[in-house]
Design a protein around this motif. Structure first.
Motif, PDB file in Angstrom:
ATOM      1  N   LYS A 314      -0.637  -8.153   0.740  1.00  0.00           N
ATOM      2  CA  LYS A 314      -0.823  -7.816   2.071  1.00  0.00           C
ATOM      3  C   LYS A 314      -1.207  -8.894   2.817  1.00  0.00           C
ATOM      4  O   LYS A 314      -0.913  -9.281   4.102  1.00  0.00           O
ATOM      5  CB  LYS A 314      -1.548  -6.617   2.356  1.00  0.00           C
ATOM      6  CG  LYS A 314      -0.936  -5.143   1.730  1.00  0.00           C
ATOM      7  CD  LYS A 314       0.171  -4.728   2.720  1.00  0.00           C
ATOM      8  CE  LYS A 314       0.513  -3.411   2.396  1.00  0.00           C
ATOM      9  NZ  LYS A 314       1.532  -2.990   3.135  1.00  0.00           N
ATOM     10  N   ASP A 482       8.601  -7.488   2.629  1.00  0.00           N
ATOM     11  CA  ASP A 482       7.296  -7.011   2.675  1.00  0.00           C
ATOM     12  C   ASP A 482       7.124  -6.569   1.352  1.00  0.00           C
ATOM     13  O   ASP A 482       8.188  -5.888   0.573  1.00  0.00           O
ATOM     14  CB  ASP A 482       7.142  -6.283   3.835  1.00  0.00           C
ATOM     15  CG  ASP A 482       7.398  -7.209   5.106  1.00  0.00           C
ATOM     16  OD1 ASP A 482       7.103  -8.623   5.343  1.00  0.00           O
ATOM     17  OD2 ASP A 482       7.789  -6.423   6.135  1.00  0.00           O
ATOM     18  N   GLN A 484       5.004  -2.709  -0.491  1.00  0.00           N
ATOM     19  CA  GLN A 484       4.285  -1.719  -0.061  1.00  0.00           C
ATOM     20  C   GLN A 484       3.720  -0.819  -1.386  1.00  0.00           C
ATOM     21  O   GLN A 484       4.594  -0.653  -2.073  1.00  0.00           O
ATOM     22  CB  GLN A 484       5.056  -0.512   0.744  1.00  0.00           C
ATOM     23  CG  GLN A 484       4.428   0.610   1.259  1.00  0.00           C
ATOM     24  CD  GLN A 484       5.450   1.573   1.957  1.00  0.00           C
ATOM     25  OE1 GLN A 484       6.417   1.055   2.655  1.00  0.00           O
ATOM     26  NE2 GLN A 484       5.422   3.072   1.997  1.00  0.00           N
TER      27      GLN A 484
END
Length: 558
Positions: A314, A482, A484
């Protein structure tokens, strides 16, 4: 996000002494690497990182350099190295080399000059101080144990060595020294290499005055690390290096940076700041260490690992870039460390590879990792070669009278020699590494674990790594998506999503030898239509609710 070749690459680290011996002297060499390049090309890696091959007395296996412009005799000649560069490029791969400029060897010409007199022009290339009250200039401990200072009787001063006493630290405050280093870097890049892995590069700026550290109870010396890790001028030095050298070439740079946190790493790797492409972080490699450091063993908590890797995924996303690694020449073998090197060696090695290679960042494979090589348990301390390991044994057992069995358990788990046993090429004597007597003993399990067997077996760990590398080249989501985290509190499952444009990737891994029920969280929108890779034969198409087998890994794409 800006696209770069080094973001899309997979790097393979070669520790030359243990890779392949071409002339039977028991030591791996450059010609041995040339002979095995097709093996690496077939694996699919894009970049080779070559650990030091420079001239060195080998106090710390080549990380003590006595001449940056010469090749160690044991490894070959400069002609051999130029041939290696050409052969790597001919196969469409690139070469990065180690840059070791926090320190040199004490046998380097600069240091030989520096110790002649206090007014020698090279004196200020190193860090010298008079003693204090008949003792060392400060109370810092060397990273290899003992004091970080060595007395030089000829000039009645001490020099700083953050590692071995044969590795005096360079004085980066001196602009002349910096220019010498930049000149040397340009010399190597002009030879055709494609970048640098920079050894403990965040140690080069020390806090002025070199203040004392705080000594822990029961210890003789203090950790001075807060006074030399990420020091006051480090960003200035790296920006100068970039301006003087790196900006003039299309290169890849990675800084080895013990003690770097996410906020510092953002500065080091943000392309707008013009410093480095990526850093090696150490936090995830200390999660199985207790309060007394790496030799203080404790079991890994998967929740800690997930929290740490997530913080980095992140933190650097869209700003800098991660390097992804489980293994290198300083770390024990990952299948013995976070996996199971017995019954589930193959499954756990594949699972660990999946978990790492599906993250955002540039993956690094350390030699032997692609065939699932394991830690070594030598019969005797006499069989170990690593200076850090031998210093520990001397300090704890010979001087400290601790129980040898207990100290050996720490060595079996964490010694750097775990990574340095010869690469197991075949089931021939000495694992096919050499026709002579190897510089360090071969792991006796080479009969079962070797590259020949792995290349021939389509279900091997080697072929699984090949597939992971192919997928990374095929799907931009694996490089640029990205991240998660799913199920953050689960103590056995590491699952996460990658998201890129209109695609999603679901990665599910089981870090245990148990059968574990997996259920996709209800708030996660995902409808799989493609199983990209798994380390077991699949007999169901369920991706949202199923039983994960021991060390199972699955990756789905939608």
């Amino acid at each position: 996000m800006q696209k770069n070749w080094w973001k899309e690459s997979v790097v393979y680290q070669i520790y030359p002494r243990s890779f392949f011996d071409s002339n039977g002297d028991g030591i791996g060499d450059i010609r041995g690497i040339i002979k095995k390049l097709d093996y690496l090309k077939y694996l699919g890696v894009n970049v080779i990182w070559l650990s030091p091959v420079y001239e060195s007395p080998n106090d710390d296996n080549g990380y003590d350099i006595s001449n940056y412009h010469k090749i160690m005799d044991e490894f070959g000649t400069m002609d051999d190295l130029v041939e290696l560069i050409n052969e790597i490029h001919a196969r469409g791969m690139k070469l990065i080399m180690d840059l070791v400029v926090n320190h040199t060897s004490d046998e380097h010409e600069w240091f030989q000059q520096a110790r002649k007199s206090k007014d020698n022009p090279y004196r200020d290339y190193y860090i010298w101080r008079p003693g204090k009250d008949g003792k060392e200039p400060n109370n810092w401990r060397s990273n290899f144990g003992g004091s970080a200072w060595e007395y030089d009787p000829d000039t009645d001063e001490y020099y700083l060595h953050l590692f071995s006493k044969k590795q005096p630290d360079l004085n980066w405050e001196n602009p002349k020294l910096r220019e010498e280093i930049y000149k040397m870097m340009r010399w190597w890049l002009d030879k055709g290499i494609d970048g640098f892995r920079m050894d403990v590069i965040n140690f080069i700026s020390k806090v002025p005055g070199l203040p004392d550290g705080k000594i822990k109870p029961g210890e003789t010396y203090a950790s001075g690390s807060k006074f030399y890790r990420n020091g006051p001028r480090i960003h200035e030095y790296l920006q100068e290096m970039h301006e003087q050298v790196l900006s003039k070439y299309d290169v890849m740079t990675v800084g080895e940076m013990p003690g770097v946190d996410v906020e510092e790493a953002k500065k080091y790797t943000n392309p707008e700041r013009k410093e480095l492409n990526m850093v090696f972080t150490f936090e995830h490699m200390s999660l199985d260490s207790g309060p007394y450091g790496k030799w203080d063993l404790k079991p890994l908590m998967l929740t800690d690992l997930k929290e740490n890797l997530t913080k980095w995924q992140k933190g650097l996303n869209g700003i800098g870039w991660n390097s992804l690694y489980w293994n290198n020449h300083d770390q024990p073998r990952i299948v013995s460390r976070f996996g199971d090197d017995g019954k589930y060696r193959v499954e756990s090695a594949k699972m660990l590879a999946t978990c790492l290679h599906m993250l955002q960042g540039t993956p690094y494979i350390y030699q032997g990792e692609e065939i699932g090589m394991t830690n070594i348990r030598f019969d005797s301390i006499e069989d170990y070669r690593d200076i850090e390991t031998l210093n520990l044994y001397r300090e704890k057992v010979i001087v400290g009278n601790e129980e040898p069995e207990q100290v050996m358990e720490s060595i079996y788990a964490k010694s750097r020699d775990n990574a340095r046993t010869p690469l197991q090429w075949s089931d021939n004597p000495q694992a096919g590494f050499t026709t002579g007597e190897p510089w360090i003993k071969v792991n006796p399990n080479y009969k079962e674990i070797n590259a020949k067997q792995s290349v021939e077996d389509p279900n091997s760990i080697y072929h699984y790594y090949r597939k992971l590398i192919q997928l990374r080249k095929q799907y931009p989501i694996i490089v640029y998506g990205d991240y998660q985290l799913l199920l953050p509190e689960h103590e056995q499952i590491f699952a996460y999503l990658r998201i890129y444009q209109d695609q999603k990737l679901l990665v599910i891994t089981n870090f245990s030898e148990d059968n574990i029920p997996f259920e996709l969280p209800v708030d996660v929108e995902f409808s799989a239509n493609d199983l990209l890779i798994s380390n077991y034969e699949m007999n169901d198409n369920n991706f949202n609710k199923f039983i994960l087998r021991p060390y199972e890994a699955r990756v789905y794409l939608v």
